[in-house]
Each structure stands twice: as structure tokens, then as C-alpha cells.
Design a protein around this motif. Structure first.
Motif, PDB file in Angstrom:
ATOM      1  N   PRO A   3      25.317 -18.796  46.511  1.00  0.00           N
ATOM      2  CA  PRO A   3      24.202 -18.525  45.456  1.00  0.00           C
ATOM      3  C   PRO A   3      24.552 -19.304  44.181  1.00  0.00           C
ATOM      4  CG  PRO A   3      25.063 -16.611  45.973  1.00  0.00           C
ATOM      5  CD  PRO A   3      25.745 -17.218  46.837  1.00  0.00           C
ATOM      6  N   LEU A   4      23.578 -19.899  43.227  1.00  0.00           N
ATOM      7  CA  LEU A   4      23.688 -20.106  42.056  1.00  0.00           C
ATOM      8  C   LEU A   4      24.125 -19.084  41.239  1.00  0.00           C
ATOM      9  CD1 LEU A   4      21.333 -23.385  41.605  1.00  0.00           C
ATOM     10  CD2 LEU A   4      23.826 -23.327  41.830  1.00  0.00           C
ATOM     11  N   TYR A   5      23.409 -18.075  41.369  1.00  0.00           N
ATOM     12  CA  TYR A   5      23.458 -17.026  40.521  1.00  0.00           C
ATOM     13  C   TYR A   5      23.120 -15.507  41.017  1.00  0.00           C
ATOM     14  CZ  TYR A   5      22.696 -14.231  35.956  1.00  0.00           C
ATOM     15  OH  TYR A   5      22.918 -13.314  35.191  1.00  0.00           O
ATOM     16  N   GLU A   6      24.082 -14.523  40.803  1.00  0.00           N
ATOM     17  CA  GLU A   6      23.746 -13.289  41.450  1.00  0.00           C
ATOM     18  C   GLU A   6      23.359 -12.439  40.296  1.00  0.00           C
ATOM     19  OE1 GLU A   6      26.873 -11.991  44.163  1.00  0.00           O
ATOM     20  OE2 GLU A   6      27.462 -14.019  44.340  1.00  0.00           O
ATOM     21  N   HIS A   7      22.271 -11.411  40.629  1.00  0.00           N
ATOM     22  CA  HIS A   7      21.993 -10.556  39.774  1.00  0.00           C
ATOM     23  C   HIS A   7      22.634  -8.984  40.099  1.00  0.00           C
ATOM     24  CE1 HIS A   7      18.577 -12.446  37.696  1.00  0.00           C
ATOM     25  NE2 HIS A   7      18.372 -13.007  38.640  1.00  0.00           N
ATOM     26  N   GLU A   8      22.878  -8.475  39.036  1.00  0.00           N
ATOM     27  CA  GLU A   8      23.329  -6.893  39.370  1.00  0.00           C
ATOM     28  C   GLU A   8      22.213  -6.283  39.851  1.00  0.00           C
ATOM     29  OE1 GLU A   8      26.538  -6.101  39.252  1.00  0.00           O
ATOM     30  OE2 GLU A   8      27.367  -8.170  38.664  1.00  0.00           O
ATOM     31  N   HIS A   9      22.692  -5.230  40.468  1.00  0.00           N
ATOM     32  CA  HIS A   9      21.422  -4.105  41.029  1.00  0.00           C
ATOM     33  C   HIS A   9      20.713  -3.350  39.759  1.00  0.00           C
ATOM     34  CE1 HIS A   9      22.031  -4.728  45.075  1.00  0.00           C
ATOM     35  NE2 HIS A   9      23.284  -4.857  45.078  1.00  0.00           N
ATOM     36  N   PHE A  10      21.315  -3.469  38.576  1.00  0.00           N
ATOM     37  CA  PHE A  10      20.592  -2.707  37.428  1.00  0.00           C
ATOM     38  C   PHE A  10      19.556  -3.691  37.013  1.00  0.00           C
ATOM     39  CE2 PHE A  10      23.791  -5.082  35.456  1.00  0.00           C
ATOM     40  CZ  PHE A  10      23.194  -5.478  34.216  1.00  0.00           C
ATOM     41  N   GLU A  11      19.557  -4.941  37.280  1.00  0.00           N
ATOM     42  CA  GLU A  11      18.452  -5.911  36.620  1.00  0.00           C
ATOM     43  C   GLU A  11      17.513  -6.314  37.662  1.00  0.00           C
ATOM     44  OE1 GLU A  11      20.149  -9.089  34.811  1.00  0.00           O
ATOM     45  OE2 GLU A  11      21.300  -9.951  36.482  1.00  0.00           O
ATOM     46  N   ALA A  12      18.044  -6.398  39.046  1.00  0.00           N
ATOM     47  CA  ALA A  12      17.148  -6.965  39.951  1.00  0.00           C
ATOM     48  C   ALA A  12      17.481  -6.186  41.297  1.00  0.00           C
ATOM     49  CB  ALA A  12      17.202  -8.259  39.933  1.00  0.00           C
ATOM     50  N   ARG A  13      16.535  -5.908  42.257  1.00  0.00           N
ATOM     51  CA  ARG A  13      16.592  -5.198  43.382  1.00  0.00           C
ATOM     52  C   ARG A  13      16.084  -5.748  44.639  1.00  0.00           C
ATOM     53  NH1 ARG A  13      17.061  -2.004  39.467  1.00  0.00           N
ATOM     54  NH2 ARG A  13      15.072  -1.367  39.120  1.00  0.00           N
ATOM     55  N   SER A  14      15.000  -6.627  44.486  1.00  0.00           N
ATOM     56  CA  SER A  14      14.082  -7.218  45.612  1.00  0.00           C
ATOM     57  C   SER A  14      13.686  -8.472  45.039  1.00  0.00           C
ATOM     58  CB  SER A  14      13.368  -6.506  45.980  1.00  0.00           C
ATOM     59  OG  SER A  14      12.573  -6.769  46.911  1.00  0.00           O
ATOM     60  N   LEU A  15      14.460  -9.602  44.909  1.00  0.00           N
ATOM     61  CA  LEU A  15      14.054 -10.989  44.398  1.00  0.00           C
ATOM     62  C   LEU A  15      13.117 -11.561  45.305  1.00  0.00           C
ATOM     63  CD1 LEU A  15      17.319 -12.343  43.066  1.00  0.00           C
ATOM     64  CD2 LEU A  15      15.599 -11.338  41.740  1.00  0.00           C
ATOM     65  N   THR A  16      12.109 -12.219  44.650  1.00  0.00           N
ATOM     66  CA  THR A  16      10.960 -13.014  45.434  1.00  0.00           C
ATOM     67  C   THR A  16      11.341 -14.474  44.680  1.00  0.00           C
ATOM     68  OG1 THR A  16       9.634 -11.054  45.196  1.00  0.00           O
ATOM     69  CG2 THR A  16       8.320 -13.483  45.749  1.00  0.00           C
ATOM     70  N   GLY A  17      11.287 -15.429  45.879  1.00  0.00           N
ATOM     71  CA  GLY A  17      11.675 -16.825  45.389  1.00  0.00           C
ATOM     72  C   GLY A  17      10.140 -17.439  44.884  1.00  0.00           C
ATOM     73  N   GLY A  18      10.573 -18.373  44.107  1.00  0.00           N
ATOM     74  CA  GLY A  18       9.307 -19.168  43.359  1.00  0.00           C
ATOM     75  C   GLY A  18       9.138 -20.484  43.499  1.00  0.00           C
ATOM     76  N   PHE A  19       8.976 -21.159  42.283  1.00  0.00           N
ATOM     77  CA  PHE A  19       8.953 -22.738  42.784  1.00  0.00           C
ATOM     78  C   PHE A  19       9.620 -23.233  41.383  1.00  0.00           C
ATOM     79  CE2 PHE A  19       5.049 -21.451  44.879  1.00  0.00           C
ATOM     80  CZ  PHE A  19       5.268 -22.472  45.870  1.00  0.00           C
ATOM     81  N   VAL A  20       9.788 -24.404  41.744  1.00  0.00           N
ATOM     82  CA  VAL A  20      10.359 -25.496  40.307  1.00  0.00           C
ATOM     83  C   VAL A  20       9.184 -25.671  39.664  1.00  0.00           C
ATOM     84  CG1 VAL A  20      11.341 -27.670  39.580  1.00  0.00           C
ATOM     85  CG2 VAL A  20      12.344 -26.399  41.378  1.00  0.00           C
ATOM     86  N   TYR A  21       9.071 -25.417  38.266  1.00  0.00           N
ATOM     87  CA  TYR A  21       7.889 -25.469  37.369  1.00  0.00           C
ATOM     88  C   TYR A  21       7.633 -26.979  37.335  1.00  0.00           C
ATOM     89  CZ  TYR A  21       4.522 -25.053  33.836  1.00  0.00           C
ATOM     90  OH  TYR A  21       3.302 -25.120  33.057  1.00  0.00           O
ATOM     91  N   ARG A  22       6.429 -27.356  37.342  1.00  0.00           N
ATOM     92  CA  ARG A  22       6.074 -28.802  37.380  1.00  0.00           C
ATOM     93  C   ARG A  22       4.775 -28.913  36.569  1.00  0.00           C
ATOM     94  NH1 ARG A  22      10.828 -31.036  38.455  1.00  0.00           N
ATOM     95  NH2 ARG A  22      11.473 -30.889  40.722  1.00  0.00           N
ATOM     96  N   GLY A  23       4.519 -27.813  35.988  1.00  0.00           N
ATOM     97  CA  GLY A  23       2.983 -27.983  35.313  1.00  0.00           C
ATOM     98  C   GLY A  23       3.226 -28.471  33.738  1.00  0.00           C
ATOM     99  N   LYS A  24       2.096 -28.253  32.995  1.00  0.00           N
ATOM    100  CA  LYS A  24       2.000 -29.021  31.861  1.00  0.00           C
ATOM    101  C   LYS A  24       1.927 -27.897  30.704  1.00  0.00           C
ATOM    102  CE  LYS A  24       0.099 -33.286  33.274  1.00  0.00           C
ATOM    103  NZ  LYS A  24      -1.060 -34.380  33.311  1.00  0.00           N
ATOM    104  N   ALA A  25       1.363 -26.569  30.909  1.00  0.00           N
ATOM    105  CA  ALA A  25       1.085 -25.550  29.951  1.00  0.00           C
ATOM    106  C   ALA A  25       2.425 -25.083  29.282  1.00  0.00           C
ATOM    107  CB  ALA A  25       0.478 -24.488  30.585  1.00  0.00           C
ATOM    108  N   LEU A  26       3.452 -25.170  30.168  1.00  0.00           N
ATOM    109  CA  LEU A  26       4.946 -24.868  29.280  1.00  0.00           C
ATOM    110  C   LEU A  26       5.958 -25.922  29.612  1.00  0.00           C
ATOM    111  CD1 LEU A  26       4.829 -21.211  31.285  1.00  0.00           C
ATOM    112  CD2 LEU A  26       4.320 -21.536  28.874  1.00  0.00           C
ATOM    113  N   PRO A  27       5.963 -26.823  28.715  1.00  0.00           N
ATOM    114  CA  PRO A  27       7.011 -28.024  28.985  1.00  0.00           C
ATOM    115  C   PRO A  27       8.412 -27.803  28.792  1.00  0.00           C
ATOM    116  CG  PRO A  27       5.448 -28.039  26.754  1.00  0.00           C
ATOM    117  CD  PRO A  27       5.035 -27.074  27.599  1.00  0.00           C
TER     118      PRO A  27
END
Length: 85
Positions: A3-27
Motif C-alpha cells: 500500500p502507498l499509505y497505512e493508517h494506524e488503528h487509532f485514526e482509521a478502522r474501516s477504510l472506504t475507497g473513493g475516487f481520484v478527484y476530477r471536479g472543478k469546485a475544489l481545484p
């Protein structure tokens, strides 16, 4: 592969994958992979150059139980909460 990055259990316990952002609202997020955690409600963004992380940041800490991500017609991200909101 590793993996590119691993979260410790104190900060994340059940990660949900998303998307690469391609919108315009948040450049500032264009090209970042955005993902979240069901248990904590936190959402992060990450960028990488090959196997090297070039940027990683917590974007928002929500009260949501994130179960998925979607994109609208403008490629803006939609977070899907366990309650359907």
C-alpha cells in the motif's frame, strides 16, 4: 504490491475507497485520491508519484458513517452515508 499509505488503528478502522478527484469546485484536490473511514467519518486525500507519497492530508472530520463514494455528472464527489444521506 504494498500500500502507498497505512493508517494506524487509532485514526482509521474501516477504510472506504473513493475516487481520484476530477471536479472543478475544489481545484486544490484535482488529481488527489479521496477516501474515507466508516468508523471515524474522516476523509483524506493522497497523491503519489509512482510508489512515493507526495502529499497526504486529512480533509474533513465528519459525523458520517462513510460506506461509499460516487461522482455526479460534473465529476464532483458524493459521500454515501450508512443512513443513505
Amino acid at each position: 504490491s504494498k500500500p502507498l499509505y497505512e493508517h494506524e488503528h487509532f485514526e482509521a478502522r474501516s477504510l472506504t475507497g473513493g475516487f481520484v478527484y476530477r471536479g472543478k469546485a475544489l481545484p486544490e484536490l484535482v488529481g488527489a485520491y479521496v477516501y474515507g473511514d466508516y468508523d471515524t467519518g474522516k476523509v483524506w486525500g493522497i497523491r503519489a508519484d509512482g510508489a512515493t507519497v507526495t502529499w497526504h492530508q486529512e480533509l474533513v472530520d465528519t459525523p458520517l458513517r462513510i460506506v461509499g463514494f460516487a461522482q455526479d455528472g460534473d465529476r464532483e464527489l458524493i459521500l454515501v452515508d450508512h443512513t443513505g444521506s
